[in-house]
Motif scaffolding. Sequence first.
Motif, PDB file in Angstrom:
ATOM      1  N   VAL A  59      -2.655  98.373 -28.032  1.00 20.80           N
ATOM      2  CA  VAL A  59      -1.764  98.240 -26.845  1.00 20.80           C
ATOM      3  C   VAL A  59      -1.056  96.962 -27.080  1.00 20.80           C
ATOM      4  O   VAL A  59      -1.587  95.894 -27.362  1.00 20.80           O
ATOM      5  CB  VAL A  59      -2.586  98.214 -25.310  1.00 20.80           C
ATOM      6  CG1 VAL A  59      -2.027  97.994 -24.339  1.00 20.80           C
ATOM      7  CG2 VAL A  59      -3.660  99.378 -25.244  1.00 20.80           C
ATOM      8  N   VAL A  60       0.539  97.072 -26.763  1.00 21.78           N
ATOM      9  CA  VAL A  60       1.380  96.049 -26.946  1.00 21.78           C
ATOM     10  C   VAL A  60       1.655  95.268 -25.722  1.00 21.78           C
ATOM     11  O   VAL A  60       2.424  96.013 -24.998  1.00 21.78           O
ATOM     12  CB  VAL A  60       2.383  96.574 -27.897  1.00 21.78           C
ATOM     13  CG1 VAL A  60       3.359  95.403 -28.524  1.00 21.78           C
ATOM     14  CG2 VAL A  60       1.898  97.396 -28.912  1.00 21.78           C
ATOM     15  N   VAL A  71       6.759 101.077 -20.709  1.00 26.58           N
ATOM     16  CA  VAL A  71       7.253 102.345 -20.965  1.00 26.58           C
ATOM     17  C   VAL A  71       6.949 103.281 -19.644  1.00 26.58           C
ATOM     18  O   VAL A  71       5.719 103.109 -19.312  1.00 26.58           O
ATOM     19  CB  VAL A  71       7.046 103.006 -22.271  1.00 26.58           C
ATOM     20  CG1 VAL A  71       7.664 102.307 -23.283  1.00 26.58           C
ATOM     21  CG2 VAL A  71       5.546 103.086 -22.352  1.00 26.58           C
ATOM     22  N   GLU A  72       7.987 104.107 -19.346  1.00 26.39           N
ATOM     23  CA  GLU A  72       7.710 104.768 -18.317  1.00 26.39           C
ATOM     24  C   GLU A  72       7.454 106.231 -19.094  1.00 26.39           C
ATOM     25  O   GLU A  72       8.258 106.792 -19.571  1.00 26.39           O
ATOM     26  CB  GLU A  72       8.972 105.051 -17.365  1.00 26.39           C
ATOM     27  CG  GLU A  72       8.733 106.047 -15.985  1.00 26.39           C
ATOM     28  CD  GLU A  72      10.009 105.917 -15.199  1.00 26.39           C
ATOM     29  OE1 GLU A  72       9.868 105.662 -14.016  1.00 26.39           O
ATOM     30  OE2 GLU A  72      11.125 106.050 -15.509  1.00 26.39           O
ATOM     31  N   GLN A  73       6.352 106.926 -18.518  1.00 21.71           N
ATOM     32  CA  GLN A  73       5.698 108.125 -19.002  1.00 21.71           C
ATOM     33  C   GLN A  73       5.143 108.838 -18.209  1.00 21.71           C
ATOM     34  O   GLN A  73       4.151 108.639 -17.787  1.00 21.71           O
ATOM     35  CB  GLN A  73       4.994 107.597 -20.368  1.00 21.71           C
ATOM     36  CG  GLN A  73       4.526 108.570 -21.107  1.00 21.71           C
ATOM     37  CD  GLN A  73       3.883 108.174 -22.330  1.00 21.71           C
ATOM     38  OE1 GLN A  73       4.039 108.757 -23.428  1.00 21.71           O
ATOM     39  NE2 GLN A  73       3.587 106.885 -22.466  1.00 21.71           N
ATOM     40  N   GLU A  84       3.506 101.795 -17.995  1.00 21.99           N
ATOM     41  CA  GLU A  84       2.237 101.183 -18.907  1.00 21.99           C
ATOM     42  C   GLU A  84       2.923 100.585 -20.110  1.00 21.99           C
ATOM     43  O   GLU A  84       4.193 100.574 -20.371  1.00 21.99           O
ATOM     44  CB  GLU A  84       1.487 102.478 -19.199  1.00 21.99           C
ATOM     45  CG  GLU A  84       2.471 103.555 -20.105  1.00 21.99           C
ATOM     46  CD  GLU A  84       1.628 104.624 -20.500  1.00 21.99           C
ATOM     47  OE1 GLU A  84       1.388 105.212 -21.301  1.00 21.99           O
ATOM     48  OE2 GLU A  84       0.783 105.449 -19.439  1.00 21.99           O
ATOM     49  N   LEU A  85       2.255  99.923 -20.543  1.00 21.08           N
ATOM     50  CA  LEU A  85       2.396  99.142 -21.988  1.00 21.08           C
ATOM     51  C   LEU A  85       2.399  99.998 -23.212  1.00 21.08           C
ATOM     52  O   LEU A  85       1.896 101.014 -23.159  1.00 21.08           O
ATOM     53  CB  LEU A  85       1.209  98.133 -22.241  1.00 21.08           C
ATOM     54  CG  LEU A  85       1.166  96.865 -21.237  1.00 21.08           C
ATOM     55  CD1 LEU A  85       0.129  96.107 -21.429  1.00 21.08           C
ATOM     56  CD2 LEU A  85       2.457  96.055 -21.082  1.00 21.08           C
ATOM     57  N   PRO A  86       3.538  99.914 -23.902  1.00 22.67           N
ATOM     58  CA  PRO A  86       3.480 100.488 -25.115  1.00 22.67           C
ATOM     59  C   PRO A  86       2.040 100.580 -26.033  1.00 22.67           C
ATOM     60  O   PRO A  86       1.502  99.582 -26.032  1.00 22.67           O
ATOM     61  CB  PRO A  86       4.487  99.864 -26.181  1.00 22.67           C
ATOM     62  CG  PRO A  86       5.363  98.938 -25.172  1.00 22.67           C
ATOM     63  CD  PRO A  86       4.433  98.565 -23.844  1.00 22.67           C
ATOM     64  N   ALA A  87       1.798 101.866 -26.481  1.00 21.07           N
ATOM     65  CA  ALA A  87       0.650 101.835 -27.133  1.00 21.07           C
ATOM     66  C   ALA A  87       0.593 102.958 -28.028  1.00 21.07           C
ATOM     67  O   ALA A  87       1.286 103.918 -28.073  1.00 21.07           O
ATOM     68  CB  ALA A  87      -0.736 102.168 -25.973  1.00 21.07           C
ATOM     69  N   GLY A  88      -0.478 103.219 -28.694  1.00 17.61           N
ATOM     70  CA  GLY A  88      -0.737 104.312 -29.654  1.00 17.61           C
ATOM     71  C   GLY A  88      -1.845 104.121 -30.792  1.00 17.61           C
ATOM     72  O   GLY A  88      -2.606 103.132 -30.588  1.00 17.61           O
ATOM     73  N   ASN A 173      -3.218 102.431 -15.351  1.00 17.69           N
ATOM     74  CA  ASN A 173      -4.429 102.742 -16.263  1.00 17.69           C
ATOM     75  C   ASN A 173      -4.920 101.376 -16.784  1.00 17.69           C
ATOM     76  O   ASN A 173      -4.533 100.241 -16.684  1.00 17.69           O
ATOM     77  CB  ASN A 173      -3.893 103.504 -17.558  1.00 17.69           C
ATOM     78  CG  ASN A 173      -2.890 102.967 -18.588  1.00 17.69           C
ATOM     79  OD1 ASN A 173      -3.130 101.750 -18.840  1.00 17.69           O
ATOM     80  ND2 ASN A 173      -1.834 103.611 -18.508  1.00 17.69           N
ATOM     81  N   ASP A 174      -6.248 101.487 -17.350  1.00 16.54           N
ATOM     82  CA  ASP A 174      -6.943 100.422 -17.660  1.00 16.54           C
ATOM     83  C   ASP A 174      -6.561  99.501 -18.797  1.00 16.54           C
ATOM     84  O   ASP A 174      -6.116  98.283 -18.561  1.00 16.54           O
ATOM     85  CB  ASP A 174      -8.430 100.599 -17.899  1.00 16.54           C
ATOM     86  CG  ASP A 174      -8.110 101.923 -19.235  1.00 16.54           C
ATOM     87  OD1 ASP A 174      -7.223 102.501 -19.554  1.00 16.54           O
ATOM     88  OD2 ASP A 174      -9.393 101.925 -19.892  1.00 16.54           O
TER      89      ASP A 174
END
Length: 189
Positions: A59-60, A71-73, A84-88, A173-174
Amino acid sequence: MSEQSDGRRHEQLPDPEWPVLDSQVEYETGWFTGGYDLVEQPDGSRKKYYWAELATAVVVVAVTDGQVLFVEQYRPTIRETQLELPAGIVEGGESFTAAAARELREETGFDPSSTSLLQEFWCSTGLLRHRRGFVFAEGLELGERELDSNEFLTPRSIPVDEALDVARASPTNDATVEGILLAQDEGLL
């Protein structure tokens, strides 16, 4: 760490404190593996502990010009759109900081000049085998986005002083709340 055939990095588990009499995989997909361990408990009784293993993720928390990048998703799993924060996923052999730089570039188009690991930990340990790292990124330069085929998201900049309120706004989200709180605790926001 062992590497699955899908190329994702999965955590190697430590030796168990309670004897594991059997370990079974009951369900396997490209996204997660599910199963159970038959464990001998301290009183001598036996119990199946079910688990789902997810790939290690990052998570960034990225900051540029007094703004935090979100980012809106739309999330089909909860049927809602959220900020939410960018993540992957962390790829096999990749560090949390390298994965953060890659995911940030893919999702927002920004390349960081600096990344630092804020924290890493196991998530939802009553059920999941899932490790997550939180990375702070700064010194951002705009480049090209490289979205995955299943990513339909829009980058959003939020003023630093509004980031926690946005992170806590429903739906959330967490990972987003945790990332903002960790960065604030470190004095980075």
